[in-house]
Write a protein that holds these residues in place. Structure first.
Motif, PDB file in Angstrom:
ATOM      1  N   GLU A 107     156.729  30.767 -26.598  1.00  0.00           N
ATOM      2  CA  GLU A 107     157.393  30.383 -25.357  1.00  0.00           C
ATOM      3  C   GLU A 107     158.591  29.481 -25.686  1.00  0.00           C
ATOM      4  N   GLY A 108     159.719  29.737 -25.057  1.00  0.00           N
ATOM      5  CA  GLY A 108     160.906  28.911 -25.304  1.00  0.00           C
ATOM      6  C   GLY A 108     161.793  29.445 -26.419  1.00  0.00           C
ATOM      7  N   SER A 109     161.339  30.513 -27.115  1.00  0.00           N
ATOM      8  CA  SER A 109     162.114  31.011 -28.261  1.00  0.00           C
ATOM      9  C   SER A 109     163.464  31.593 -27.839  1.00  0.00           C
ATOM     10  N   GLY A 129     155.588  32.921 -21.548  1.00  0.00           N
ATOM     11  CA  GLY A 129     156.662  32.345 -20.723  1.00  0.00           C
ATOM     12  C   GLY A 129     157.167  33.299 -19.665  1.00  0.00           C
ATOM     13  N   GLN A 130     158.272  33.982 -19.963  1.00  0.00           N
ATOM     14  CA  GLN A 130     158.907  34.837 -18.955  1.00  0.00           C
ATOM     15  C   GLN A 130     159.343  36.183 -19.531  1.00  0.00           C
ATOM     16  N   LYS A 160     147.457  33.788 -15.842  1.00  0.00           N
ATOM     17  CA  LYS A 160     147.645  32.621 -16.705  1.00  0.00           C
ATOM     18  C   LYS A 160     148.630  32.941 -17.835  1.00  0.00           C
ATOM     19  N   TYR A 161     148.359  34.026 -18.543  1.00  0.00           N
ATOM     20  CA  TYR A 161     149.174  34.369 -19.713  1.00  0.00           C
ATOM     21  C   TYR A 161     150.237  35.430 -19.413  1.00  0.00           C
ATOM     22  N   HIS A 166     154.613  35.757 -14.045  1.00  0.00           N
ATOM     23  CA  HIS A 166     155.315  34.473 -13.887  1.00  0.00           C
ATOM     24  C   HIS A 166     156.748  34.695 -13.396  1.00  0.00           C
ATOM     25  N   SER A 167     157.476  35.567 -14.086  1.00  0.00           N
ATOM     26  CA  SER A 167     158.876  35.826 -13.705  1.00  0.00           C
ATOM     27  C   SER A 167     158.963  36.409 -12.295  1.00  0.00           C
TER      28      SER A 167
END
Ligand code: CP
Length: 304
Positions: A107-109, A129-130, A160-161, A166-167
């Motif tokens: 996440e964040g990469s 993440g997204q 959750k994952y 999420h997006s």
């Protein structure tokens, strides 16, 4: 650079503009019309996790619009296997291409890669993440096959994952959606995302039962349980078979219900559903081509 990292960075105007452009480009994506809007441009694909749809629909979008693709290939075939860092890899590849598509388990990469890249970076999934380009094609599918404004949608599975879920939530908050989140207790949507929805005056309801919501929704968005993200495999086994969509479940569904899934499916949707008018997931995966073509033309400064 116009980097595409998170759905939170998008305004509704920007999304609508990309979807409008995708609609114009759909005949090109189908190979029915020719276009050279991406001619002379090179897109680099860096996938540190498996992919079929995202990788190949980006490739199809480039090729059908006259551009070319450089694929790093598997991690094993690249110098990552010798210990090269992501930052160094990005600093090298940005000299080979006009934009970079990155999928990575961390996440964040994508945000980090964008800091090292002199060309635009597109996030093709960063861990849990997204997955913003998936969301753009999901929105395109909903708009084309149902309606986006005020949509009644249930998002089911591993909330959750699941980065696609999420997006999608961030984007739906811009369209006045009515959202039911269906998941096992242990795989609930992160609180941060629920708070974001509520701050946009979105009705959010959480349940573990598909039966409870099926008669009231326009779209059922199913997702895979993300086995690879579970720290403990026994936890995965406990939830693996939950929330399967079977024909009987649809007895109470609206006639126009659309069932979507980012795919791959494991056992979330019974194959008997494939032949019903509800099944939307294979068309959904095709829409990745016009949507990614539109996004690439925007990011690479070649809008039609
Ligand atoms: N929906 C999706 O991201 O599929 P792939 O993992 O095959 O790219």
């Amino acid at each position: 650079n116009m980097d595409i990292i998170s759905m939170k960075d998008f305004s509704r105007d920007m999304i609508d503009h990309i979807l409008d452009t995708a609609e114009k480009l759909e005949p090109v994506a189908r190979g029915k019309e020719r276009s050279d809007i991406l001619q002379g441009l090179v897109l680099s694909l860096l996938f540190f996790e498996p992919s079929t749809r995202t990788r190949m629909s980006f490739e199809s979008a480039m090729v059908r619009a006259g551009g070319s693709v450089l694929n790093m290939g598997s991690v094993e075939a690249s110098s990552i296997s010798k210990g090269e860092t992501l930052a160094d890899t990005i600093r090298v590849i940005d000299g080979y291409a006009d934009a970079i598509v990155l999928r990575h388990p961390k996440e964040g990469s994508a945000r980090m890669a964008a800091e090292y890249s002199s060309v635009p970076v597109i996030n093709a999934g960063d861990g849990a993440g997204q997955h913003p380009t998936q969301t753009l094609l999901d929105l395109y599918t909903i708009r084309r096959e149902s309606h986006l404004e005020g949509i009644k949608i249930a998002i089911a599975g591993d909330l959750k994952y699941g980065r696609t879920a999420h997006s999608l939530c961030y984007a739906l908050s811009l369209y006045g959606a009515d959202i039911t989140l269906v998941s096992p207790e242990s795989l609930r949507m992160p609180e941060e995302i629920i708070e974001d929805l509520r701050s946009h005056d979105i009705n959010v309801y959480q349940t573990s039962s598909m039966e409870e919501v099926i008669s009231d929704i326009d779209v059922l968005y199913a997702t895979r349980i993300q086995k690879e993200r579970f720290p403990d495999p026994t936890e995965y086994q406990k939830v693996a078979a939950s929330l399967k969509i079977v024909p009987q479940l649809l007895d109470e569904a609206k006639e126009g219900l659309k069932i979507m899934h980012p795919l791959p499916r494991i056992n979330e949707i019974d194959p008997q559903i494939d032949e019903t008018p509800h099944a939307t997931y294979f068309r959904q995966s095709f829409y990745g081509v016009p949507v990614r073509m539109a996004l690439l033309s925007l990011v690479m400064g070649r809008e039609p």
